[in-house]
Scaffold this active site. Structure first.
Site, PDB file in Angstrom:
ATOM      1  N   GLU A   1       0.889  -1.081  -0.082  1.00 39.36           N
ATOM      2  CA  GLU A   1      -0.019   0.020  -0.103  1.00 39.36           C
ATOM      3  C   GLU A   1       0.644   1.318  -0.069  1.00 39.36           C
ATOM      4  O   GLU A   1       1.803   1.318   0.910  1.00 39.36           O
ATOM      5  CB  GLU A   1      -0.924   0.047   0.992  1.00 39.36           C
ATOM      6  CG  GLU A   1      -1.787   1.222   1.249  1.00 39.36           C
ATOM      7  CD  GLU A   1      -2.614   1.355   0.223  1.00 39.36           C
ATOM      8  OE1 GLU A   1      -3.514   0.489  -0.058  1.00 39.36           O
ATOM      9  OE2 GLU A   1      -2.595   2.622  -0.355  1.00 39.36           O
ATOM     10  N   PHE A   2       0.607   2.042  -0.889  1.00 40.89           N
ATOM     11  CA  PHE A   2       1.433   3.443  -0.744  1.00 40.89           C
ATOM     12  C   PHE A   2       0.596   4.717  -0.571  1.00 40.89           C
ATOM     13  O   PHE A   2       0.991   5.758  -0.691  1.00 40.89           O
ATOM     14  CB  PHE A   2       1.732   3.792  -2.471  1.00 40.89           C
ATOM     15  CG  PHE A   2       2.539   2.375  -2.822  1.00 40.89           C
ATOM     16  CD1 PHE A   2       3.894   2.370  -2.656  1.00 40.89           C
ATOM     17  CD2 PHE A   2       1.890   1.351  -3.860  1.00 40.89           C
ATOM     18  CE1 PHE A   2       4.525   1.400  -3.508  1.00 40.89           C
ATOM     19  CE2 PHE A   2       2.494   0.359  -4.344  1.00 40.89           C
ATOM     20  CZ  PHE A   2       3.686   0.236  -3.920  1.00 40.89           C
TER      21      PHE A   2
ATOM     22  N   ARG B   1      -0.836   7.966   1.411  1.00 45.02           N
ATOM     23  CA  ARG B   1      -0.168   8.909   2.263  1.00 45.02           C
ATOM     24  C   ARG B   1      -1.202   9.300   3.290  1.00 45.02           C
ATOM     25  O   ARG B   1      -2.413   9.568   2.833  1.00 45.02           O
ATOM     26  CB  ARG B   1       0.251  10.027   1.582  1.00 45.02           C
ATOM     27  CG  ARG B   1       1.110   9.937   0.198  1.00 45.02           C
ATOM     28  CD  ARG B   1       1.364  10.999  -0.654  1.00 45.02           C
ATOM     29  NE  ARG B   1       0.036  11.072  -1.374  1.00 45.02           N
ATOM     30  CZ  ARG B   1      -0.192  11.991  -2.288  1.00 45.02           C
ATOM     31  NH1 ARG B   1       0.483  13.297  -2.277  1.00 45.02           N
ATOM     32  NH2 ARG B   1      -1.559  12.047  -2.838  1.00 45.02           N
TER      33      ARG B   1
ATOM     34  N   LEU C   1      11.365  17.813  -2.061  1.00 46.49           N
ATOM     35  CA  LEU C   1      12.708  18.748  -1.811  1.00 46.49           C
ATOM     36  C   LEU C   1      12.197  19.879  -1.168  1.00 46.49           C
ATOM     37  O   LEU C   1      13.198  20.751  -1.320  1.00 46.49           O
ATOM     38  CB  LEU C   1      12.817  18.960  -3.609  1.00 46.49           C
ATOM     39  CG  LEU C   1      14.595  19.122  -3.740  1.00 46.49           C
ATOM     40  CD1 LEU C   1      15.224  17.962  -3.567  1.00 46.49           C
ATOM     41  CD2 LEU C   1      14.873  19.358  -5.241  1.00 46.49           C
TER      42      LEU C   1
ATOM     43  N   GLY D   1       9.040  11.926   9.408  1.00 47.09           N
ATOM     44  CA  GLY D   1       8.634  11.269  10.723  1.00 47.09           C
ATOM     45  C   GLY D   1       7.546  10.073  10.613  1.00 47.09           C
ATOM     46  O   GLY D   1       7.386   9.902   9.399  1.00 47.09           O
TER      47      GLY D   1
ATOM     48  N   CYS E   1       5.554   5.372   9.088  1.00 44.26           N
ATOM     49  CA  CYS E   1       6.260   4.601   8.032  1.00 44.26           C
ATOM     50  C   CYS E   1       7.675   4.847   7.870  1.00 44.26           C
ATOM     51  O   CYS E   1       8.557   4.028   7.880  1.00 44.26           O
ATOM     52  CB  CYS E   1       5.550   4.953   6.811  1.00 44.26           C
ATOM     53  SG  CYS E   1       3.695   4.147   7.211  1.00 44.26           S
TER      54      CYS E   1
ATOM     55  N   LYS F   1       2.808  15.244  10.108  1.00 44.59           N
ATOM     56  CA  LYS F   1       2.628  16.162   9.025  1.00 44.59           C
ATOM     57  C   LYS F   1       1.297  16.918   9.100  1.00 44.59           C
ATOM     58  O   LYS F   1       0.593  16.351  10.033  1.00 44.59           O
ATOM     59  CB  LYS F   1       2.566  15.199   7.907  1.00 44.59           C
ATOM     60  CG  LYS F   1       1.515  14.181   7.675  1.00 44.59           C
ATOM     61  CD  LYS F   1       1.663  13.025   6.580  1.00 44.59           C
ATOM     62  CE  LYS F   1       1.380  13.733   5.322  1.00 44.59           C
ATOM     63  NZ  LYS F   1       1.434  12.539   4.296  1.00 44.59           N
TER      64      LYS F   1
ATOM     65  N   ARG G   1       3.169   9.683  15.641  1.00 45.39           N
ATOM     66  CA  ARG G   1       4.171   8.791  15.671  1.00 45.39           C
ATOM     67  C   ARG G   1       5.545   9.231  15.147  1.00 45.39           C
ATOM     68  O   ARG G   1       5.428   9.465  14.048  1.00 45.39           O
ATOM     69  CB  ARG G   1       3.816   7.348  14.787  1.00 45.39           C
ATOM     70  CG  ARG G   1       2.729   6.435  15.496  1.00 45.39           C
ATOM     71  CD  ARG G   1       2.186   5.338  14.931  1.00 45.39           C
ATOM     72  NE  ARG G   1       1.492   5.511  13.532  1.00 45.39           N
ATOM     73  CZ  ARG G   1       0.969   4.648  12.788  1.00 45.39           C
ATOM     74  NH1 ARG G   1       1.214   3.262  13.064  1.00 45.39           N
ATOM     75  NH2 ARG G   1       0.201   5.083  11.609  1.00 45.39           N
TER      76      ARG G   1
HETATM   77  N1  LIG Z   1      -0.241   4.624   8.041  1.00 49.38           N
HETATM   78  C1  LIG Z   1       0.123   4.835   6.640  1.00 49.38           C
HETATM   79  O1  LIG Z   1       0.215   5.817   6.156  1.00 49.38           O
HETATM   80  C2  LIG Z   1       0.358   3.603   5.924  1.00 49.38           C
HETATM   81  C3  LIG Z   1       0.652   3.636   4.480  1.00 49.38           C
HETATM   82  C4  LIG Z   1       1.153   2.511   3.867  1.00 49.38           C
HETATM   83  C5  LIG Z   1       1.559   1.378   4.393  1.00 49.38           C
HETATM   84  N2  LIG Z   1       1.265   1.213   5.858  1.00 49.38           N
HETATM   85  C6  LIG Z   1       1.691   0.190   6.518  1.00 49.38           C
HETATM   86  O2  LIG Z   1       0.395  -0.478   7.142  1.00 49.38           O
HETATM   87  C7  LIG Z   1       0.481  -1.262   8.069  1.00 49.38           C
HETATM   88  C8  LIG Z   1      -0.394  -0.684   9.098  1.00 49.38           C
HETATM   89  O3  LIG Z   1      -0.233   0.723   9.353  1.00 49.38           O
HETATM   90  P1  LIG Z   1      -1.264   1.715  10.231  1.00 49.38           P
HETATM   91  O4  LIG Z   1      -0.611   2.980  10.161  1.00 49.38           O
HETATM   92  O5  LIG Z   1      -2.562   1.402   9.514  1.00 49.38           O
HETATM   93  O6  LIG Z   1      -0.993   1.100  11.703  1.00 49.38           O
HETATM   94  P2  LIG Z   1      -2.032   1.208  12.859  1.00 49.38           P
HETATM   95  O7  LIG Z   1      -1.187   0.821  14.073  1.00 49.38           O
HETATM   96  O8  LIG Z   1      -2.807   2.286  12.680  1.00 49.38           O
HETATM   97  O9  LIG Z   1      -3.135  -0.122  12.854  1.00 49.38           O
HETATM   98  C9  LIG Z   1      -2.746  -1.323  12.908  1.00 49.38           C
HETATM   99  C10 LIG Z   1      -4.264  -2.120  13.442  1.00 49.38           C
HETATM  100  O10 LIG Z   1      -3.959  -3.392  13.556  1.00 49.38           O
HETATM  101  C11 LIG Z   1      -4.603  -3.916  14.709  1.00 49.38           C
HETATM  102  N3  LIG Z   1      -4.250  -5.098  15.222  1.00 49.38           N
HETATM  103  C12 LIG Z   1      -2.990  -5.378  15.765  1.00 49.38           C
HETATM  104  N4  LIG Z   1      -2.938  -6.781  15.857  1.00 49.38           N
HETATM  105  C13 LIG Z   1      -3.926  -7.599  15.274  1.00 49.38           C
HETATM  106  C14 LIG Z   1      -4.404  -8.773  14.918  1.00 49.38           C
HETATM  107  N5  LIG Z   1      -3.802  -9.789  15.479  1.00 49.38           N
HETATM  108  N6  LIG Z   1      -5.632  -8.786  14.268  1.00 49.38           N
HETATM  109  C15 LIG Z   1      -6.492  -7.980  13.998  1.00 49.38           C
HETATM  110  N7  LIG Z   1      -6.056  -6.609  14.060  1.00 49.38           N
HETATM  111  C16 LIG Z   1      -4.632  -6.404  14.919  1.00 49.38           C
HETATM  112  C17 LIG Z   1      -4.587  -2.960  15.703  1.00 49.38           C
HETATM  113  O11 LIG Z   1      -5.568  -3.042  16.896  1.00 49.38           O
HETATM  114  C18 LIG Z   1      -4.661  -1.601  14.867  1.00 49.38           C
HETATM  115  O12 LIG Z   1      -5.804  -1.203  14.895  1.00 49.38           O
HETATM  116  C19 LIG Z   1       1.878  -0.889   8.613  1.00 49.38           C
HETATM  117  O13 LIG Z   1       2.580  -1.970   8.018  1.00 49.38           O
HETATM  118  C20 LIG Z   1       2.245   0.332   7.835  1.00 49.38           C
HETATM  119  O14 LIG Z   1       3.763   0.415   7.577  1.00 49.38           O
HETATM  120  C21 LIG Z   1       0.752   2.425   6.814  1.00 49.38           C
END
Ligand SMILES: NC(=O)c1ccc[n+]([C@@H]2O[C@H](COP(=O)([O-])OP(=O)(O)OC[C@H]3O[C@@H](n4cnc5c(N)ncnc54)[C@H](O)[C@@H]3O)[C@@H](O)[C@H]2O)c1
Length: 443
Positions: free
Chosen positions: A156-157, A159, A258, A265, A268, A331, A338
């Site tokens: 997933e990309f 933002r 740039l 921060g 990700c 941001k 985080r």
């Molecule tokens: N936030 C972003 O902008 C973004 C963009 C691209 C990729 N990602 C990637 O997506 C992933 C999730 O990121 P996020 O920012 O949504 O994290 P987040 O911490 O907001 O969400 C994770 C969710 O997973 C739940 N969870 C934990 N363990 C679980 C389980 N065993 N079963 C079901 N649910 C469970 C948590 O309660 C939480 O609600 C990460 O790998 C991140 O790197 C995030």
């Protein structure tokens, strides 16, 4: 899986990524069930509310709930039995005290889901993971009742701040698969987007997993490159904003990402480049990524430099001084704190003896959870009144639009550090302010 009916989807993990993905897939017409281990989050989502701030998402979620296409549960059985395609969207944070990713949420979610799914289902990884994870999930599924269930990797990309738009109109879709059947299911799931002309790239598992961390590494490198230039500009008395504009006209360089400032921060970029280095080390390819260590260091140095600049601007001592930090989130247009550079700097200045107030349009509740002892102000006027130094740490639009003449009567000393280089130094200096930017001449 039925050939006629569209697949029913489950989304495991309903944080920033999962809640957005679930609501957007329902918007595209699919029946979707979201699953999370956090009961409070599920209750909130079921009441039509988003547990974090993301523009457009709450309206989308409510529309999807009213259509009956989107439900949320803590029951893996419910999701497993009703859905055919299961998106893994749980967190992959940095392990405490190490660079590597903590994969317990991913493997935990797959293990919990496995007993409830059938051999025709497809498990689709979306979380950002170390290369090799899809293969590990295949092994986990082989040894469970779900043996034979296929796996696909679909990084997933999105933002934060643009999550809905990025999900419904992505730049590209990348899908790592091992069979034509898995590719076909993914084409069905993304048919509305493919129909809109979104490029659809089919790869093997490791390539799909690496695409995401490679993209984040490139973006982090671009930001740290211009911040390294800012360091040199500071030493040479040059202006990095002009330098960036000038080099950005070259289309091979481009001006996006740039902007010199306080650096990156969030949940990700920092942890992703560290996890990438750790994984490359495990694979015996650590030399290929040693530059990322420098990218990380340059980024963190900007925070330390901002604290030093604040100290200098205040005459060398923080004690007895009031500093207002504008911004707590990593941001604008997000409530995510985080690894937030502005919050980090605010806490460092506080620890050095200043009386620090933090203002943010959306991030105060989250910041309060991490640093409950800090002084948060919800009103901007209140936050700056009596201040000796204002630091713009997150480029929210309301800070970009600040009028220095209005602020002059409120502060004790008219001094500002624009740590995002978004203000017009000429206007601020003309209004009598001591103005400092990062990578910019002092006067
Ligand atoms: N936030 C972003 O902008 C973004 C963009 C691209 C990729 N990602 C990637 O997506 C992933 C999730 O990121 P996020 O920012 O949504 O994290 P987040 O911490 O907001 O969400 C994770 C969710 O997973 C739940 N969870 C934990 N363990 C679980 C389980 N065993 N079963 C079901 N649910 C469970 C948590 O309660 C939480 O609600 C990460 O790998 C991140 O790197 C995030």
């Amino acid at each position: 899986m039925s050939q006629q009916a569209p697949p029913v989807l489950s989304v495991i993990g309903t944080g920033y990524l999962g809640a957005t993905h679930a609501a957007c897939m329902a918007e595209l017409g699919f029946q979707v069930v979201g699953v999370d281990v956090d009961q409070a989050k599920i209750d909130l989502l079921n009441s039509g509310r988003v547990p974090f701030f993301e523009p457009e998402l709450e309206e989308l979620l409510q529309r999807a709930r009213e259509s009956g296409r989107l439900t949320f549960t803590t029951s893996f059985a419910e999701a497993g039995q009703n859905a055919d395609v299961h998106f893994i969207c749980v967190g992959t944070p940095q392990q405490p005290g190490a660079y590597a990713a903590d994969m317990s949420q991913v493997f935990g979610a797959v293990t919990e889901l496995a007993p409830h799914i059938s051999g025709t289902d497809l498990v689709v990884g979306k979380s950002t993971v170390p290369v090799g994870t899809a293969e590990e999930i295949v092994e986990i599924l082989k040894n469970t009742a779900a043996g034979g269930v296929e796996v696909a990797w679909n990084p997933e990309f999105l933002r934060e701040g643009y999550a809905v738009q990025d999900t419904l109109k992505p730049d590209r879709l990348v899908v790592g698969v091992r069979s034509e059947r898995a590719e076909q299911i993914m084409r069905e799931v993304y048919a509305p987007l493919i129909g809109d002309g979104v490029p659809f790239l089919v790869t093997d598992y490791p390539t799909a997993e690496l695409v995401k961390v490679a993209a984040n590494s490139f973006l982090a490198t671009k930001i740290s490159f211009i911040n390294a230039m800012a360091e040199v500009c500071e030493a040479a008395g040059a202006d990095v904003t002009q330098l960036a504009e000038a080099i950005g006209y070259d289309p091979r360089i481009g001006n996006r990402f740039l902007a010199a400032g306080l650096g990156f921060g969030g949940g990700c970029l920092p942890k992703d480049i560290r996890a990438f280095m750790a994984r490359a080390g495990e694979l015996g390819a650590e030399e290929a990524l040693t530059f990322l260590r420098e990218v990380d260091q340059i980024n963190l140095r900007r925070r330390a430099h901002t604290v030093d600049l604040a100290r200098k601007t205040l005459g060398g001592d923080f004690r007895g001084k009031v500093v207002t930090m504008l911004g707590a989130t990593f941001k604008p247009d997000s409530d995510d704190v985080r690894d937030s550079p502005s919050l980090d700097v605010a806490v460092a200045i506080y620890n050095s003896g200043a009386d620090v107030r933090i203002h943010d349009p959306k991030g105060i509740a989250n910041a309060q959870r991490v640093y409950p002892h800090m002084d948060y102000r919800t009103d901007l006027t209140d936050a700056v009144t009596g201040s000796d130094l204002v630091v713009l740490g997150t480029e929210w639009s309301e800070y970009r639009e600040l009028d220095p003449r209005t602020l002059t009567s409120l502060v004790r000393t008219p001094a500002i550090i624009d740590a995002r280089n978004v203000l017009d130094s000429v206007t601020w200096r003309a209004a009598g302010w001591t103005f400092r930017g990062l990578g910019r001449p002092t006067a």
